[in-house]
Design a protein around this motif. Structure first.
Motif, mmCIF file in Angstrom:
data_model
loop_
_atom_site.group_PDB
_atom_site.id
_atom_site.type_symbol
_atom_site.label_atom_id
_atom_site.label_comp_id
_atom_site.label_asym_id
_atom_site.label_seq_id
_atom_site.Cartn_x
_atom_site.Cartn_y
_atom_site.Cartn_z
ATOM 1 N N ASN A 1 19.008 20.423 77.273
ATOM 2 C CA ASN A 1 18.043 20.722 78.337
ATOM 3 C C ASN A 1 17.977 22.199 78.726
ATOM 4 O OD1 ASN A 1 17.469 17.880 78.602
ATOM 5 N ND2 ASN A 1 19.381 17.695 79.770
ATOM 6 N N LYS A 2 18.466 23.068 77.833
ATOM 7 C CA LYS A 2 18.388 24.506 78.063
ATOM 8 C C LYS A 2 17.762 25.176 76.846
ATOM 9 C CE LYS A 2 20.590 24.581 82.046
ATOM 10 N NZ LYS A 2 19.952 25.041 83.308
ATOM 11 N N ASP A 3 17.270 26.384 77.036
ATOM 12 C CA ASP A 3 16.743 27.142 75.904
ATOM 13 C C ASP A 3 17.889 27.556 74.976
ATOM 14 O OD1 ASP A 3 14.167 26.999 76.922
ATOM 15 O OD2 ASP A 3 14.318 28.932 77.970
ATOM 16 N N THR A 4 17.642 27.502 73.700
ATOM 17 C CA THR A 4 18.645 27.909 72.716
ATOM 18 C C THR A 4 18.753 29.430 72.667
ATOM 19 O OG1 THR A 4 18.257 25.935 71.383
ATOM 20 C CG2 THR A 4 19.273 27.804 70.265
ATOM 21 N N ILE A 5 19.987 29.909 72.583
ATOM 22 C CA ILE A 5 20.262 31.337 72.480
ATOM 23 C C ILE A 5 20.492 31.666 71.008
ATOM 24 C CG2 ILE A 5 21.778 33.217 73.217
ATOM 25 C CD1 ILE A 5 22.730 31.243 75.465
ATOM 26 N N ILE A 6 19.864 32.729 70.513
ATOM 27 C CA ILE A 6 20.080 33.153 69.121
ATOM 28 C C ILE A 6 20.386 34.643 69.080
ATOM 29 C CG2 ILE A 6 19.073 33.405 66.824
ATOM 30 C CD1 ILE A 6 17.397 30.964 67.338
ATOM 31 N N VAL A 7 21.470 34.989 68.392
ATOM 32 C CA VAL A 7 21.812 36.396 68.161
ATOM 33 C C VAL A 7 22.119 36.566 66.673
ATOM 34 C CG1 VAL A 7 22.687 36.854 70.476
ATOM 35 C CG2 VAL A 7 24.233 35.944 68.732
ATOM 36 N N GLU A 8 22.110 37.812 66.221
ATOM 37 C CA GLU A 8 22.349 38.084 64.805
ATOM 38 C C GLU A 8 23.343 39.221 64.645
ATOM 39 O OE1 GLU A 8 18.393 38.918 63.463
ATOM 40 O OE2 GLU A 8 17.860 36.796 63.247
ATOM 41 N N GLY A 9 24.110 39.189 63.554
ATOM 42 C CA GLY A 9 25.067 40.243 63.264
ATOM 43 C C GLY A 9 25.135 40.497 61.771
ATOM 44 N N THR A 10 25.498 41.724 61.408
ATOM 45 C CA THR A 10 25.615 42.085 59.997
ATOM 46 C C THR A 10 26.920 42.820 59.742
ATOM 47 O OG1 THR A 10 24.480 44.202 60.305
ATOM 48 C CG2 THR A 10 23.112 42.294 59.713
ATOM 49 N N CYS A 11 27.271 42.912 58.470
ATOM 50 C CA CYS A 11 28.402 43.719 58.017
ATOM 51 C C CYS A 11 28.004 44.322 56.677
ATOM 52 C CB CYS A 11 29.666 42.871 57.875
ATOM 53 S SG CYS A 11 31.114 43.790 57.293
ATOM 54 N N GLU A 12 27.994 45.656 56.606
ATOM 55 C CA GLU A 12 27.529 46.348 55.410
ATOM 56 C C GLU A 12 28.666 46.539 54.402
ATOM 57 O OE1 GLU A 12 24.343 47.362 54.800
ATOM 58 O OE2 GLU A 12 23.701 46.475 56.705
ATOM 59 N N GLY A 13 28.314 46.462 53.119
ATOM 60 C CA GLY A 13 29.325 46.653 52.090
ATOM 61 C C GLY A 13 28.715 46.847 50.713
ATOM 62 N N MET A 14 29.544 46.667 49.710
ATOM 63 C CA MET A 14 29.141 46.831 48.308
ATOM 64 C C MET A 14 29.675 45.638 47.504
ATOM 65 S SD MET A 14 27.799 49.978 48.499
ATOM 66 C CE MET A 14 27.698 50.569 46.798
ATOM 67 N N ILE A 15 28.972 45.289 46.438
ATOM 68 C CA ILE A 15 29.441 44.224 45.557
ATOM 69 C C ILE A 15 30.361 44.826 44.490
ATOM 70 C CG2 ILE A 15 28.770 42.421 43.923
ATOM 71 C CD1 ILE A 15 28.002 41.888 46.847
ATOM 72 N N THR A 16 31.562 44.274 44.396
ATOM 73 C CA THR A 16 32.515 44.750 43.402
ATOM 74 C C THR A 16 32.126 44.244 42.012
ATOM 75 O OG1 THR A 16 33.922 42.813 43.753
ATOM 76 C CG2 THR A 16 34.398 44.760 45.083
ATOM 77 N N LYS A 17 32.857 44.695 41.004
ATOM 78 C CA LYS A 17 32.610 44.233 39.636
ATOM 79 C C LYS A 17 33.562 43.117 39.228
ATOM 80 C CE LYS A 17 30.583 48.619 38.239
ATOM 81 N NZ LYS A 17 30.610 49.779 37.311
ATOM 82 N N GLU A 18 34.543 42.840 40.080
ATOM 83 C CA GLU A 18 35.466 41.727 39.845
ATOM 84 C C GLU A 18 36.054 41.297 41.181
ATOM 85 O OE1 GLU A 18 39.398 44.445 38.785
ATOM 86 O OE2 GLU A 18 38.296 43.434 37.185
ATOM 87 N N GLN A 19 36.651 40.120 41.215
ATOM 88 C CA GLN A 19 37.230 39.589 42.438
ATOM 89 C C GLN A 19 38.483 40.373 42.820
ATOM 90 O OE1 GLN A 19 37.381 35.246 42.906
ATOM 91 N NE2 GLN A 19 36.418 35.078 40.899
ATOM 92 N N GLN A 20 38.634 40.601 44.133
ATOM 93 C CA GLN A 20 39.813 41.291 44.643
ATOM 94 C C GLN A 20 40.227 40.653 45.959
ATOM 95 O OE1 GLN A 20 39.149 45.586 44.887
ATOM 96 N NE2 GLN A 20 37.656 45.454 43.229
ATOM 97 N N GLY A 21 41.480 40.177 46.029
ATOM 98 C CA GLY A 21 41.990 39.581 47.262
ATOM 99 C C GLY A 21 41.890 38.069 47.266
ATOM 100 N N ASN A 22 42.728 37.450 48.080
ATOM 101 C CA ASN A 22 42.750 35.982 48.137
ATOM 102 C C ASN A 22 42.688 35.437 49.565
ATOM 103 O OD1 ASN A 22 45.294 36.631 49.032
ATOM 104 N ND2 ASN A 22 46.358 35.880 47.198
ATOM 105 N N GLN A 23 42.273 36.270 50.497
ATOM 106 C CA GLN A 23 42.070 35.790 51.862
ATOM 107 C C GLN A 23 40.593 35.407 52.035
ATOM 108 O OE1 GLN A 23 44.777 35.501 53.967
ATOM 109 N NE2 GLN A 23 45.878 36.169 52.120
ATOM 110 N N GLY A 24 40.273 34.820 53.174
ATOM 111 C CA GLY A 24 38.882 34.507 53.454
ATOM 112 C C GLY A 24 38.333 33.390 52.586
ATOM 113 N N PHE A 25 37.019 33.384 52.426
ATOM 114 C CA PHE A 25 36.338 32.327 51.673
ATOM 115 C C PHE A 25 34.977 32.835 51.257
ATOM 116 C CE2 PHE A 25 35.134 31.920 56.061
ATOM 117 C CZ PHE A 25 33.827 31.503 56.058
ATOM 118 N N GLY A 26 34.246 32.016 50.545
ATOM 119 C CA GLY A 26 32.892 32.388 50.141
ATOM 120 C C GLY A 26 32.882 33.614 49.235
ATOM 121 N N TYR A 27 32.031 34.559 49.571
ATOM 122 C CA TYR A 27 31.853 35.766 48.765
ATOM 123 C C TYR A 27 32.834 36.887 49.130
ATOM 124 C CZ TYR A 27 27.388 33.594 47.466
ATOM 125 O OH TYR A 27 26.420 32.734 46.996
ATOM 126 N N ASP A 28 33.778 36.617 50.008
ATOM 127 C CA ASP A 28 34.701 37.655 50.477
ATOM 128 C C ASP A 28 35.387 38.435 49.350
ATOM 129 O OD1 ASP A 28 34.030 36.917 53.028
ATOM 130 O OD2 ASP A 28 35.987 36.086 53.570
#
Length: 206
Positions: A129-156
């Motif tokens: 019964n309330k209006d939905t709040i929407i916000v957005e955020g970004t994080c800038e970076g570069m795509i590596t040529k191979e995987q590095q690290g084992n923390q996080g998930f997804g494309y980390d």
């Protein structure tokens, strides 16, 4: 203590939100605790569309506050792909490994200076019964040529952050949650709640 549902079955996202909301007097649960709720069809054209749909449908069903995000990887050399299809980029089975390998394959031969990318997050908070709040955020970076690290998930493991000289998957949880797209969206949400008396009233209900 208030209670809020994070509208996801992604264990990594649940951990991120639990960490980001720690100490706020909010009990964080997720759709992992509601096995009978079917997945919301994410058929929106934008991250914000999908975040809103997930949050509103589940808030309506359960009649409690719901926070939902839709987030993904935007690669400039791939014309913005994977974008809203990030979770299923390599197929409907949702394999993190297959998704990032597909990006690496498509980026084969792209020079370092053209491997710019960003993580993008649209965050929606739906309260019955309330209006939905929407916000957005970004994080800038570069795509590596191979995987590095084992923390996080997804494309980390293939997302390199120049200021840290590490991939997202090489950061500690504390480091990641200072700079991530999801953390930046949540910071905007907190600021919005602080600066708007009506919204402060809403957040007190969480």
């Amino acid at each position: 203590m208030g209670k809020i549902i994070v509208a996801t079955k992604n264990v990594g996202k649940v951990r991120d939100f639990a960490y980001l909301l720690a100490g706020k007097g909010i009990e964080v649960t997720s759709l992992l605790d509601y096995k009978d709720i079917p997945d919301v069809v994410e058929d929106g054209e934008t991250f914000a569309d999908n975040a809103r749909k997930k949050a509103e449908e589940i808030a309506e069903r359960l009649q409690i506050p719901v926070i939902a995000d839709d987030s993904g990887l935007i690669v400039d050399a791939l014309d913005g792909r994977p974008g809203v299809y990030s979770a299923r980029y390599a197929g409907e089975h949702k394999s993190d490994e297959a998704n990032l390998l597909k990006v690496l394959e498509e980026m084969n031969g792209v020079p370092s200076e053209k491997r710019t990318a960003r993580f993008f997050c649209a965050l929606a908070v739906a309260i019955p019964n309330k209006d939905t709040i929407i916000v957005e955020g970004t994080c800038e970076g570069m795509i590596t040529k191979e995987q590095q690290g084992n923390q996080g998930f997804g494309y980390d493991p293939i997302f390199f952050i120049p200021s840290k000289e590490k991939t997202m998957a090489q950061l500690t949880k504390e480091e990641k949650n200072q700079i991530s797209h999801r953390a930046n969206a949540l910071k905007k949400l907190k600021e919005l709640l602080r600066n708007n008396e009506l919204l402060v009233t809403r957040v007190e209900r969480l």
